[in-house]
Design an enzyme around this catalytic site. Structure first.
Site, PDB file in Angstrom:
ATOM      1  N   SER A   9     104.649  16.145  26.442  1.00 36.66           N
ATOM      2  CA  SER A   9     103.780  17.128  27.084  1.00 36.66           C
ATOM      3  C   SER A   9     104.450  18.487  27.003  1.00 36.66           C
ATOM      4  O   SER A   9     105.501  18.639  26.384  1.00 36.66           O
ATOM      5  CB  SER A   9     103.566  16.756  28.554  1.00 36.66           C
ATOM      6  OG  SER A   9     104.780  16.917  29.268  1.00 36.66           O
ATOM      7  N   ALA A  13     104.396  18.675  33.503  1.00 40.66           N
ATOM      8  CA  ALA A  13     103.349  17.656  33.429  1.00 40.66           C
ATOM      9  C   ALA A  13     103.761  16.362  34.122  1.00 40.66           C
ATOM     10  O   ALA A  13     102.998  15.408  34.138  1.00 40.66           O
ATOM     11  CB  ALA A  13     102.993  17.368  31.972  1.00 40.66           C
ATOM     12  N   GLY A  14     104.978  16.312  34.669  1.00 36.88           N
ATOM     13  CA  GLY A  14     105.409  15.134  35.396  1.00 36.88           C
ATOM     14  C   GLY A  14     106.179  14.116  34.572  1.00 36.88           C
ATOM     15  O   GLY A  14     106.226  12.936  34.934  1.00 36.88           O
ATOM     16  N   SER A  16     109.497  13.733  34.097  1.00 41.70           N
ATOM     17  CA  SER A  16     110.628  13.165  34.840  1.00 41.70           C
ATOM     18  C   SER A  16     110.145  12.280  35.979  1.00 41.70           C
ATOM     19  O   SER A  16     110.732  11.226  36.248  1.00 41.70           O
ATOM     20  CB  SER A  16     111.542  14.270  35.364  1.00 41.70           C
ATOM     21  OG  SER A  16     112.107  14.991  34.288  1.00 41.70           O
ATOM     22  N   GLU A  88     114.333  14.447  28.507  1.00 42.65           N
ATOM     23  CA  GLU A  88     114.652  15.573  27.618  1.00 42.65           C
ATOM     24  C   GLU A  88     114.850  15.103  26.169  1.00 42.65           C
ATOM     25  O   GLU A  88     115.750  15.541  25.456  1.00 42.65           O
ATOM     26  CB  GLU A  88     115.891  16.332  28.118  1.00 42.65           C
ATOM     27  CG  GLU A  88     115.805  16.816  29.548  1.00 42.65           C
ATOM     28  CD  GLU A  88     114.742  17.886  29.781  1.00 42.65           C
ATOM     29  OE1 GLU A  88     114.207  18.440  28.810  1.00 42.65           O
ATOM     30  OE2 GLU A  88     114.445  18.149  30.968  1.00 42.65           O
ATOM     31  N   ALA A  89     113.997  14.187  25.732  1.00 39.76           N
ATOM     32  CA  ALA A  89     114.124  13.563  24.411  1.00 39.76           C
ATOM     33  C   ALA A  89     113.951  14.549  23.262  1.00 39.76           C
ATOM     34  O   ALA A  89     114.364  14.257  22.136  1.00 39.76           O
ATOM     35  CB  ALA A  89     113.126  12.420  24.273  1.00 39.76           C
ATOM     36  N   CYS A 145      96.705  24.769  32.239  1.00 44.21           N
ATOM     37  CA  CYS A 145      96.950  26.206  32.122  1.00 44.21           C
ATOM     38  C   CYS A 145      96.407  26.877  33.390  1.00 44.21           C
ATOM     39  O   CYS A 145      95.612  26.279  34.129  1.00 44.21           O
ATOM     40  CB  CYS A 145      96.207  26.709  30.876  1.00 44.21           C
ATOM     41  SG  CYS A 145      96.330  28.487  30.560  1.00 44.21           S
ATOM     42  N   CYS A 182      97.247  26.870  27.738  1.00 39.57           N
ATOM     43  CA  CYS A 182      96.333  26.319  26.743  1.00 39.57           C
ATOM     44  C   CYS A 182      96.578  27.063  25.428  1.00 39.57           C
ATOM     45  O   CYS A 182      97.233  28.103  25.391  1.00 39.57           O
ATOM     46  CB  CYS A 182      94.884  26.482  27.200  1.00 39.57           C
ATOM     47  SG  CYS A 182      94.330  28.203  27.281  1.00 39.57           S
ATOM     48  N   HIS A 185      95.371  30.886  25.368  1.00 38.68           N
ATOM     49  CA  HIS A 185      96.254  31.851  26.037  1.00 38.68           C
ATOM     50  C   HIS A 185      97.598  31.963  25.324  1.00 38.68           C
ATOM     51  O   HIS A 185      98.183  33.049  25.251  1.00 38.68           O
ATOM     52  CB  HIS A 185      96.422  31.483  27.517  1.00 38.68           C
ATOM     53  CG  HIS A 185      95.242  31.868  28.336  1.00 38.68           C
ATOM     54  ND1 HIS A 185      94.386  30.952  28.866  1.00 38.68           N
ATOM     55  CD2 HIS A 185      94.765  33.092  28.677  1.00 38.68           C
ATOM     56  CE1 HIS A 185      93.424  31.586  29.523  1.00 38.68           C
ATOM     57  NE2 HIS A 185      93.627  32.883  29.417  1.00 38.68           N
TER      58      HIS A 185
END
Length: 192
Positions: A9, A13-14, A16, A88-89, A145, A182, A185
């Protein structure tokens, strides 16, 4: 059957939070998971995975020299590992992502990798590119966004709040430096 998952993501976006929930689910069933995070990300505390909603857990660190397959194989020989979770891949090297496929295919251990797909210029991170190519399952975690549309890009802002349009790909930071946007933007702010 073990698989390599890539949860990707933009920021916020969650990722972790989702990783920590997965680790909790394994723990709750008395299954052992190994957690890893990037050594270069020291926003919270080295060796910690932390979410913005307050969840956190200890993790082993990786950098470009970490031999993930060797470490996980060694640990699995001592204590059976049921899952590997990597935060953090995007900071993994291509060779390390190949090692993740060896962990899945050779050791039979599922690997869940969480990371950002693209940088502040819309370019793919090398770890993310390899995961997008080689993962068995791709899962997009979504955020929005400021306009309410799906955010699939992120911009970096300078100390005055202006969009940054060049620079090093990696600069660790949080909400004070980065903003999910988005595509419309993002294009307006970065490509113009």
């Amino acid at each position: 059957m073990a698989q390599l998952y890539f949860y990707y993501s933009t920021m916020n976006a969650g990722k972790s939070t989702h990783l920590l929930q997965s680790a909790y689910n394994y723990s709750e069933r008395n299954l052992k998971s190994l957690l890893y995070t990037a050594k270069l990300d020291d926003r919270f505390e080295q060796g910690k995975i932390a979410s913005r909603i307050g969840l956190h857990a200890d993790a082993s660190l990786f950098d470009v020299n970490t031999q993930l397959f060797d470490e996980i194989k060694r640990e699995n020989n001592i204590n059976k590992i049921d899952c590997v979770l990597i935060d953090e891949a995007q900071f993994l090297s291509k060779a390390q992502v190949k090692q993740l496929t060896d962990i899945v295919d050779g050791l039979g251990i599922p690997v869940l990798a969480y990371g950002i797909r693209t940088d502040f210029l819309g370019e793919t991170f090398s770890g993310s590119a390899a995961l997008l190519a080689w993962a068995d399952k791709l899962v997009e975690l979504k955020t929005i966004c400021h306009c309410g549309r799906k955010a699939n890009f992120v911009i970096r802002r300078d100390e005055n709040g202006n969009p940054v349009k060049d620079g090093e790909q990696v600069e660790v930071g949080g909400n004070e430096r980065y903003e999910p946007l988005c595509r419309a933007h993002f294009k307006t702010l970065v490509w113009t």
